[in-house]
Write a protein that holds these residues in place. Structure first.
Motif, PDB file in Angstrom:
ATOM      1  N   PHE A  89       2.122 -21.576  -7.539  1.00 14.63           N
ATOM      2  CA  PHE A  89       2.984 -20.694  -8.222  1.00 14.63           C
ATOM      3  C   PHE A  89       2.392 -19.820  -9.310  1.00 14.63           C
ATOM      4  CE2 PHE A  89       4.884 -20.979 -12.485  1.00 14.63           C
ATOM      5  CZ  PHE A  89       5.718 -20.087 -12.361  1.00 14.63           C
ATOM      6  N   ALA A  90       1.435 -20.518 -10.258  1.00 10.39           N
ATOM      7  CA  ALA A  90       0.754 -19.643 -10.914  1.00 10.39           C
ATOM      8  C   ALA A  90      -0.096 -18.766 -10.477  1.00 10.39           C
ATOM      9  CB  ALA A  90       0.115 -20.711 -12.089  1.00 10.39           C
ATOM     10  N   ARG A  91      -0.752 -19.031  -9.514  1.00 10.66           N
ATOM     11  CA  ARG A  91      -1.733 -18.176  -8.929  1.00 10.66           C
ATOM     12  C   ARG A  91      -1.304 -16.921  -8.110  1.00 10.66           C
ATOM     13  NH1 ARG A  91      -4.605 -20.779  -4.202  1.00 10.66           N
ATOM     14  NH2 ARG A  91      -2.716 -19.929  -3.019  1.00 10.66           N
ATOM     15  N   SER A  92       0.151 -17.435  -7.319  1.00  9.37           N
ATOM     16  CA  SER A  92       0.543 -16.468  -6.714  1.00  9.37           C
ATOM     17  C   SER A  92       1.370 -15.217  -7.592  1.00  9.37           C
ATOM     18  CB  SER A  92       1.769 -16.979  -5.926  1.00  9.37           C
ATOM     19  OG  SER A  92       1.292 -18.060  -5.182  1.00  9.37           O
ATOM     20  N   TRP A  93       1.773 -15.767  -8.851  1.00 11.79           N
ATOM     21  CA  TRP A  93       2.355 -14.608  -9.836  1.00 11.79           C
ATOM     22  C   TRP A  93       1.328 -13.937 -10.073  1.00 11.79           C
ATOM     23  CZ3 TRP A  93       7.175 -14.779 -13.259  1.00 11.79           C
ATOM     24  CH2 TRP A  93       8.339 -15.295 -12.335  1.00 11.79           C
ATOM     25  N   TYR A  94       0.184 -14.171 -10.551  1.00 18.02           N
ATOM     26  CA  TYR A  94      -0.785 -13.566 -11.104  1.00 18.02           C
ATOM     27  C   TYR A  94      -1.451 -12.493  -9.936  1.00 18.02           C
ATOM     28  CZ  TYR A  94      -4.852 -11.743 -13.317  1.00 18.02           C
ATOM     29  OH  TYR A  94      -6.156 -11.012 -13.777  1.00 18.02           O
ATOM     30  N   ILE A  95      -1.538 -12.996  -8.634  1.00 20.84           N
ATOM     31  CA  ILE A  95      -2.026 -12.211  -7.625  1.00 20.84           C
ATOM     32  C   ILE A  95      -0.932 -10.872  -7.259  1.00 20.84           C
ATOM     33  CG2 ILE A  95      -2.768 -11.988  -5.313  1.00 20.84           C
ATOM     34  CD1 ILE A  95      -4.038 -14.884  -6.014  1.00 20.84           C
ATOM     35  N   SER A  96       0.174 -11.495  -7.363  1.00 22.67           N
ATOM     36  CA  SER A  96       1.294 -10.399  -6.878  1.00 22.67           C
ATOM     37  C   SER A  96       1.298  -9.329  -8.092  1.00 22.67           C
ATOM     38  CB  SER A  96       2.840 -11.224  -7.304  1.00 22.67           C
ATOM     39  OG  SER A  96       3.778 -10.380  -6.793  1.00 22.67           O
ATOM     40  N   CYS A  97       1.201  -9.742  -9.296  1.00 27.61           N
ATOM     41  CA  CYS A  97       1.253  -8.869 -10.439  1.00 27.61           C
ATOM     42  C   CYS A  97       0.082  -7.729 -10.071  1.00 27.61           C
ATOM     43  CB  CYS A  97       1.102  -9.401 -11.778  1.00 27.61           C
ATOM     44  SG  CYS A  97       1.027  -8.235 -13.107  1.00 27.61           S
ATOM     45  N   MET A  98      -1.324  -8.292  -9.751  1.00 30.98           N
ATOM     46  CA  MET A  98      -2.065  -7.343  -9.632  1.00 30.98           C
ATOM     47  C   MET A  98      -2.266  -6.437  -8.522  1.00 30.98           C
ATOM     48  SD  MET A  98      -3.968  -8.107 -12.239  1.00 30.98           S
ATOM     49  CE  MET A  98      -5.629  -7.375 -11.945  1.00 30.98           C
ATOM     50  N   THR A  99      -1.520  -7.000  -7.301  1.00 31.84           N
ATOM     51  CA  THR A  99      -1.463  -6.446  -6.058  1.00 31.84           C
ATOM     52  C   THR A  99      -0.436  -5.211  -6.324  1.00 31.84           C
ATOM     53  OG1 THR A  99      -0.175  -8.040  -5.017  1.00 31.84           O
ATOM     54  CG2 THR A  99      -2.579  -8.036  -4.489  1.00 31.84           C
ATOM     55  N   ASN A 100       0.649  -5.665  -6.840  1.00 29.88           N
ATOM     56  CA  ASN A 100       1.637  -4.625  -7.008  1.00 29.88           C
ATOM     57  C   ASN A 100       1.780  -3.535  -8.139  1.00 29.88           C
ATOM     58  OD1 ASN A 100       2.991  -5.530  -4.545  1.00 29.88           O
ATOM     59  ND2 ASN A 100       3.758  -7.391  -5.576  1.00 29.88           N
ATOM     60  N   ALA A 157       0.900  -1.216   0.024  1.00 31.25           N
ATOM     61  CA  ALA A 157      -0.155  -0.015  -0.020  1.00 31.25           C
ATOM     62  C   ALA A 157       0.707   1.210  -0.139  1.00 31.25           C
ATOM     63  CB  ALA A 157      -0.863  -0.091   1.287  1.00 31.25           C
ATOM     64  N   MET A 158       2.086   1.165   0.384  1.00 35.67           N
ATOM     65  CA  MET A 158       2.786   2.277   0.777  1.00 35.67           C
ATOM     66  C   MET A 158       3.773   2.551  -0.753  1.00 35.67           C
ATOM     67  SD  MET A 158       5.461   3.288   4.057  1.00 35.67           S
ATOM     68  CE  MET A 158       4.174   3.173   5.088  1.00 35.67           C
ATOM     69  N   PHE A 159       3.541   1.589  -1.548  1.00 36.23           N
ATOM     70  CA  PHE A 159       4.484   1.655  -2.691  1.00 36.23           C
ATOM     71  C   PHE A 159       4.287   2.950  -3.429  1.00 36.23           C
ATOM     72  CE2 PHE A 159       5.302  -3.132  -3.817  1.00 36.23           C
ATOM     73  CZ  PHE A 159       6.230  -3.331  -2.699  1.00 36.23           C
ATOM     74  N   PRO A 160       3.037   3.343  -3.722  1.00 34.15           N
ATOM     75  CA  PRO A 160       3.173   4.771  -4.628  1.00 34.15           C
ATOM     76  C   PRO A 160       3.732   5.825  -3.793  1.00 34.15           C
ATOM     77  CG  PRO A 160       0.754   3.623  -4.661  1.00 34.15           C
ATOM     78  CD  PRO A 160       1.889   2.815  -3.272  1.00 34.15           C
ATOM     79  N   ILE A 161       3.635   5.625  -2.266  1.00 35.03           N
ATOM     80  CA  ILE A 161       4.087   6.952  -1.569  1.00 35.03           C
ATOM     81  C   ILE A 161       5.700   6.724  -1.589  1.00 35.03           C
ATOM     82  CG2 ILE A 161       4.188   7.790   0.799  1.00 35.03           C
ATOM     83  CD1 ILE A 161       1.362   7.803  -0.616  1.00 35.03           C
ATOM     84  N   LEU A 162       6.182   5.523  -1.420  1.00 32.13           N
ATOM     85  CA  LEU A 162       7.655   5.552  -1.558  1.00 32.13           C
ATOM     86  C   LEU A 162       8.346   5.953  -2.654  1.00 32.13           C
ATOM     87  CD1 LEU A 162       8.226   1.852   0.503  1.00 32.13           C
ATOM     88  CD2 LEU A 162       8.559   4.502   1.332  1.00 32.13           C
ATOM     89  N   GLN A 163       7.481   5.393  -3.774  1.00 35.75           N
ATOM     90  CA  GLN A 163       7.994   5.631  -5.491  1.00 35.75           C
ATOM     91  C   GLN A 163       8.351   7.065  -5.463  1.00 35.75           C
ATOM     92  OE1 GLN A 163       5.314   5.342  -8.614  1.00 35.75           O
ATOM     93  NE2 GLN A 163       6.938   4.084  -9.849  1.00 35.75           N
ATOM     94  N   THR A 198      -4.161   2.910   1.375  1.00 35.81           N
ATOM     95  CA  THR A 198      -3.335   3.883   0.686  1.00 35.81           C
ATOM     96  C   THR A 198      -4.161   4.887   0.255  1.00 35.81           C
ATOM     97  OG1 THR A 198      -1.970   2.187  -0.720  1.00 35.81           O
ATOM     98  CG2 THR A 198      -2.433   4.338  -1.688  1.00 35.81           C
ATOM     99  N   ALA A 199      -5.555   4.785   0.106  1.00 32.99           N
ATOM    100  CA  ALA A 199      -6.232   5.726  -0.457  1.00 32.99           C
ATOM    101  C   ALA A 199      -6.784   6.950   0.764  1.00 32.99           C
ATOM    102  CB  ALA A 199      -7.415   5.556  -1.187  1.00 32.99           C
ATOM    103  N   LEU A 200      -7.092   6.371   1.964  1.00 35.08           N
ATOM    104  CA  LEU A 200      -7.477   7.066   3.257  1.00 35.08           C
ATOM    105  C   LEU A 200      -6.338   7.353   3.979  1.00 35.08           C
ATOM    106  CD1 LEU A 200     -10.974   4.684   3.687  1.00 35.08           C
ATOM    107  CD2 LEU A 200     -10.693   6.844   2.483  1.00 35.08           C
ATOM    108  N   ILE A 201      -5.384   6.624   4.098  1.00 37.99           N
ATOM    109  CA  ILE A 201      -4.274   7.035   5.036  1.00 37.99           C
ATOM    110  C   ILE A 201      -3.059   7.698   4.545  1.00 37.99           C
ATOM    111  CG2 ILE A 201      -2.979   6.108   7.144  1.00 37.99           C
ATOM    112  CD1 ILE A 201      -5.290   4.345   7.491  1.00 37.99           C
ATOM    113  N   LEU A 202      -2.565   6.943   3.790  1.00 34.22           N
ATOM    114  CA  LEU A 202      -1.099   7.162   3.147  1.00 34.22           C
ATOM    115  C   LEU A 202      -1.211   8.241   2.361  1.00 34.22           C
ATOM    116  CD1 LEU A 202       0.148   3.469   2.923  1.00 34.22           C
ATOM    117  CD2 LEU A 202       0.495   5.206   4.934  1.00 34.22           C
TER     118      LEU A 202
END
Length: 409
Positions: free
Chosen positions: A234-245, A42-48, A164-168
């Motif tokens: 592995f397949a499910r995790s890579w997809y979800i990782s891409c979506m969340t990050n 959630a902090m990625f956009p802030i840290l970027q 992210t939206a409400l706090i960070l």
């Protein structure tokens, strides 16, 4: 008739009971734990913006968080299968508490990595032991119990976009301090769970005096089935990782969304995933674990392929459907692994959930590098093909076959 009724009553009395109070508290603790972990992406956009980080560097942060958790979870599960440690639960969350405070305060990229590693350690201790407690409190409803436990975690992850939206966004990095009381609450609740866990261990020791369990080597067919299951994770995790990050950045680029608007879409995906996690367990109890695993991966496949090509309103609908269908198998895969390898509850929970974190970690770095090199739109399109690997689930043994294998172990 009286004799039959008495026998039925006696059989019912001999069935282990489902302890809903423990499961609900444990699910709440899982929500708190994973909402704390969700603060990191959630902090990625802030840290970027504040540290001028690349997608690859953001991927390395996710890698540090998830890989520490991934490596440690199977180890913790294996060790506590041999020597249960109830009070490791609140101790682990204390590590998370320290990490979340540091993350809100540290000024450099290196210290951010250290902070998320502490959060990862707490998560590594919590997940296999939490899954064991859910197994102990499940009674005959293992799918439902694991769903109650896992839905808490997925709900916590779904809170990341709202965080992210409400706090960070309004408060920046220092907003992470708001989550210190959340971590402390989780520590206190887990102290209660640890007390119950300790009492159950004492009861189980008395029961074991009536007989002993014999551990035999796993057969080749069990190893093959376990390998297939881990590959599907592995397949499910890579997809979800891409979506969340990274999907939030895709929305910003392709649809000119603000950070706040993009986070609403990610929240919808993860919230639907939490709902799918809850329903997946009861559906598996009724229709079979293998069937739900197949439905989850193969059923989401056409939707993930279509997602990058649709307008924003339809993308929102597809995200809801993908999240629900894809995450319906989350808790089911944990229970399937535990039944595939009986007597190794913690090890299998650590391996399946830990692998999900680990593959997500590797995926974060790999997909971040791919996005830097080939562009984010192409990356999203390629990742949409991952659920195709769900076809390998056709080679998993059926639930009835698992019951036969249990007798051979």
């Amino acid at each position: 008739m009286n004799t039959v009724a008495a026998n039925i009553k006696q059989q019912s009395a001999n069935q282990p009971q489902t302890i809903y109070k423990v499961l609900i508290i444990l699910g709440l603790c899982h929500l708190l734990n994973d909402s704390l972990q969700a603060v990191v992406p959630a902090m990625f956009p802030i840290l970027q913006k504040s540290m001028s980080l690349s997608y690859t560097q953001l991927g390395i942060i996710a890698f540090a968080l998830n890989m520490v958790s991934s490596i440690m979870q199977p180890v913790v599960g294996w060790y506590t299968d041999k020597k249960p440690m109830p009070y490791a639960l609140p101790i682990g969350l204390t590590s998370t508490l320290i990490g979340i405070i540091l993350l809100a305060l540290v000024p450099s990229y290196t210290l951010v990595i250290l902070s998320v590693m502490l959060i990862g350690i707490g998560s590594a201790i919590f997940h296999p032991e939490g899954s064991r407690v859910a197994y102990m409190a499940a009674g005959t409803k293992r799918g439902l119990a694991q769903s109650i436990y896992q839905v808490g975690g997925n709900t916590g992850q779904a809170l990341a976009p709202l965080i992210t939206a409400l706090i960070l966004v309004p408060l920046g990095q220092i907003g992470g301090l708001w989550f210190a009381p959340v971590a402390l609450t989780a520590v206190l609740l887990l102290a209660y769970i640890a007390n119950w866990y300790t009492s159950q261990l004492a009861i189980n020791r008395k029961k074991k005096t009536a007989g002993s369990t014999v551990t035999k080597s796993l057969t080749k067919k069990i190893w093959i089935a376990l390998a297939i299951l881990l590959f599907l994770i592995f397949a499910r995790s890579w997809y979800i990782s891409c979506m969340t990050n990274f999907y939030a950045f895709y929305l910003i680029q392709q649809y000119s969304f603000s950070i706040r608007e993009s986070q609403i879409y990610i929240f919808a995906f993860l919230a639907a995933g939490a709902l799918g996690t809850f329903f997946g367990g009861p559906l598996a109890d009724r229709f079979g674990r293998r069937n739900v695993i197949l439905m989850s991966l193969i059923g989401s496949m056409p939707l993930t392929i279509l997602l990058p090509y649709v307008p924003a309103p339809l993308a929102f609908v597809l995200l809801l459907l993908i999240g629900f269908i894809l995450m319906a198998s989350f808790s089911v895969m944990v229970v399937y692994a535990q039944e595939l390898v009986p007597g190794k509850v913690g090890t299998m929970a650590g391996l399946t959930v830990g692998l999900a974190f680990g593959m997500g970690a590797v995926g974060s770095v790999a997909l971040g590098s791919l996005a830097d090199a080939a562009g984010l739109p192409l990356t999203i399109k390629m990742v949409g093909l991952l659920p195709l690997l769900g076809l390998l689930g056709l080679f998993l043994p059926t639930d009835s076959k698992l019951e036969e294998w249990k007798k051979e172990i």
